[in-house]
Design an enzyme around this catalytic site. Structure first.
Site, mmCIF file in Angstrom:
data_model
loop_
_atom_site.group_PDB
_atom_site.id
_atom_site.type_symbol
_atom_site.label_atom_id
_atom_site.label_comp_id
_atom_site.label_asym_id
_atom_site.label_seq_id
_atom_site.Cartn_x
_atom_site.Cartn_y
_atom_site.Cartn_z
ATOM 1 N N SER A 9 -22.327 -29.034 19.441
ATOM 2 C CA SER A 9 -23.626 -29.645 19.702
ATOM 3 C C SER A 9 -24.540 -28.644 20.394
ATOM 4 C CB SER A 9 -23.455 -30.879 20.590
ATOM 5 O OG SER A 9 -22.580 -31.813 20.002
ATOM 6 N N SER A 43 -28.656 -26.619 20.754
ATOM 7 C CA SER A 43 -29.718 -25.965 19.992
ATOM 8 C C SER A 43 -29.224 -24.808 19.130
ATOM 9 C CB SER A 43 -30.804 -25.461 20.952
ATOM 10 O OG SER A 43 -30.263 -24.565 21.910
ATOM 11 N N ALA A 65 -22.763 -23.003 24.153
ATOM 12 C CA ALA A 65 -22.346 -22.982 25.560
ATOM 13 C C ALA A 65 -23.575 -22.764 26.435
ATOM 14 C CB ALA A 65 -21.322 -21.873 25.814
ATOM 15 N N LYS A 87 -20.275 -26.141 29.720
ATOM 16 C CA LYS A 87 -20.863 -26.866 28.611
ATOM 17 C C LYS A 87 -21.234 -28.265 29.098
ATOM 18 C CE LYS A 87 -18.709 -26.727 24.713
ATOM 19 N NZ LYS A 87 -20.043 -26.646 24.004
ATOM 20 N N GLY A 88 -22.129 -28.893 28.376
ATOM 21 C CA GLY A 88 -22.519 -30.244 28.750
ATOM 22 C C GLY A 88 -23.971 -30.380 29.132
ATOM 23 N N GLY A 89 -24.760 -29.294 28.949
ATOM 24 C CA GLY A 89 -26.172 -29.396 29.206
ATOM 25 C C GLY A 89 -26.835 -30.466 28.350
ATOM 26 N N GLY A 90 -26.244 -30.698 27.168
ATOM 27 C CA GLY A 90 -26.730 -31.743 26.274
ATOM 28 C C GLY A 90 -25.974 -33.044 26.408
ATOM 29 N N GLU A 115 -16.947 -32.738 22.849
ATOM 30 C CA GLU A 115 -16.774 -31.312 22.565
ATOM 31 C C GLU A 115 -15.391 -30.832 22.999
ATOM 32 O OE1 GLU A 115 -21.377 -29.680 22.905
ATOM 33 O OE2 GLU A 115 -20.156 -29.844 24.709
ATOM 34 N N LYS A 135 -26.976 -16.540 28.104
ATOM 35 C CA LYS A 135 -25.763 -17.271 28.475
ATOM 36 C C LYS A 135 -24.581 -16.348 28.750
ATOM 37 C CE LYS A 135 -28.396 -20.708 27.301
ATOM 38 N NZ LYS A 135 -28.050 -21.648 26.235
#
Length: 276
Positions: A34, A36, A104, A115-118, A124, A142
């Site tokens: 997941s 951008s 990432a 991870k997990g900004g979204g 995931e 990153k």
């Protein structure tokens, strides 16, 4: 050329390079991450599909609502994780997915990642854990030596909504040498004396972000992370924590699009030293 266009080109370059290397006609099950950067991975998958370079029965396992939409829009076949067959029942490790390509928020020298900004890190991690290979794709921003060096938004932690304030208070009482799995640490796992946890609020709705799984997200600030494995374990041990956005010792490669248009591929630094 604007900074934004440079960043987007970097994402696209990294995604295309990783897909070209890892998504060959022999790959039958692909995990689709997941974020951008994964949008560009889906773009390349569509091109390979139109060129007849994908396995004719390729199944794609989504990690979020977003990635399922990307799979569908590319005309690829989506599959649920629980419907897959174990690739090697005799193995001590469960793997049903040939390779997963995911983005990432930050990647360190050992390819530990935040991870997990979204907000999709639970699914995931489920998909990554069932994969023979996890390959990360990102732009140059990153690429770090230590987690927390560039990413300053905290560790995304998915929590049960019924007691999120209690969970928040417990997380903020952790210390850098808290016991992990019953073992007293001899060095600091993270930089701050105590974490600072904030409830992630939605941008275009009143109230908190609600994940695809119906949970809340606490962004837990710990400063630089010296021991990602310990930090992941410490946070996961707090009752009510569903999943932690630290992915330690999971990725085998990370691809970064650079400012100059080139692409760099890294493996864990410890593995590089072994080869030397």
């Amino acid at each position: 050329m604007s900074t934004l266009s440079l960043v987007e080109q970097a994402k696209r370059s990294a995604a295309f390079a990783a897909v070209d290397k890892h998504v060959t006609p022999s790959v039958r099950v692909l995990g689709v991450g997941s974020g951008s950067t994964v949008v560009y991975a889906a773009e390349r998958l569509l091109e390979l599909k139109n060129e007849g370079k994908l396995h004719p029965e390729l199944q794609c396992v989504p990690t979020s609502f977003q990635s399922k939409q990307l799979i569908n829009e590319a005309g690829l076949r989506a599959a649920d994780l629980d419907d897959l067959v174990d690739a090697d029942p005799s193995s001590t490790t469960y793997t049903a997915i040939d390779v997963t390509i995911d983005g990432a928020d930050e990647v360190d020298a050992e390819l530990n990642a935040i991870k997990g900004g979204g907000g999709a890190h639970l699914r995931e991690k489920l998909v990554a854990n069932a994969s023979a290979k996890l390959v990360l794709i990102a732009d140059y921003r990153k690429n770090s030596q230590v987690l927390g060096q560039n990413w300053d938004k905290g560790i995304p932690v998915e929590v049960s909504p019924i007691a999120w304030q209690t969970i928040k208070r417990q997380l903020e009482r952790l210390v850098p040498r808290s016991r992990a799995l019953g073992v007293l640490a001899t060095s600091d796992a993270f930089e701050l004396n105590h974490p600072v946890a904030t409830l992630r609020n939605a941008v275009r709705k009143a109230g908190p972000v609600v994940t695809d799984n119906g949970n809340f997200i606490l962004d837990v600030h710990v400063g630089r992370i010296h021991d990602p494995v310990a930090v992941e374990q410490l946070i996961k041990m707090v009752p009510g924590v569903v999943e932690v956005g630290v992915f330690s010792r999971m990725a085998c490669e990370a691809w970064f699009g650079n400012e100059d248009g080139s692409v760099s591929m890294r493996i864990p630094q410890s593995e590089t030293k072994k080869k030397d």
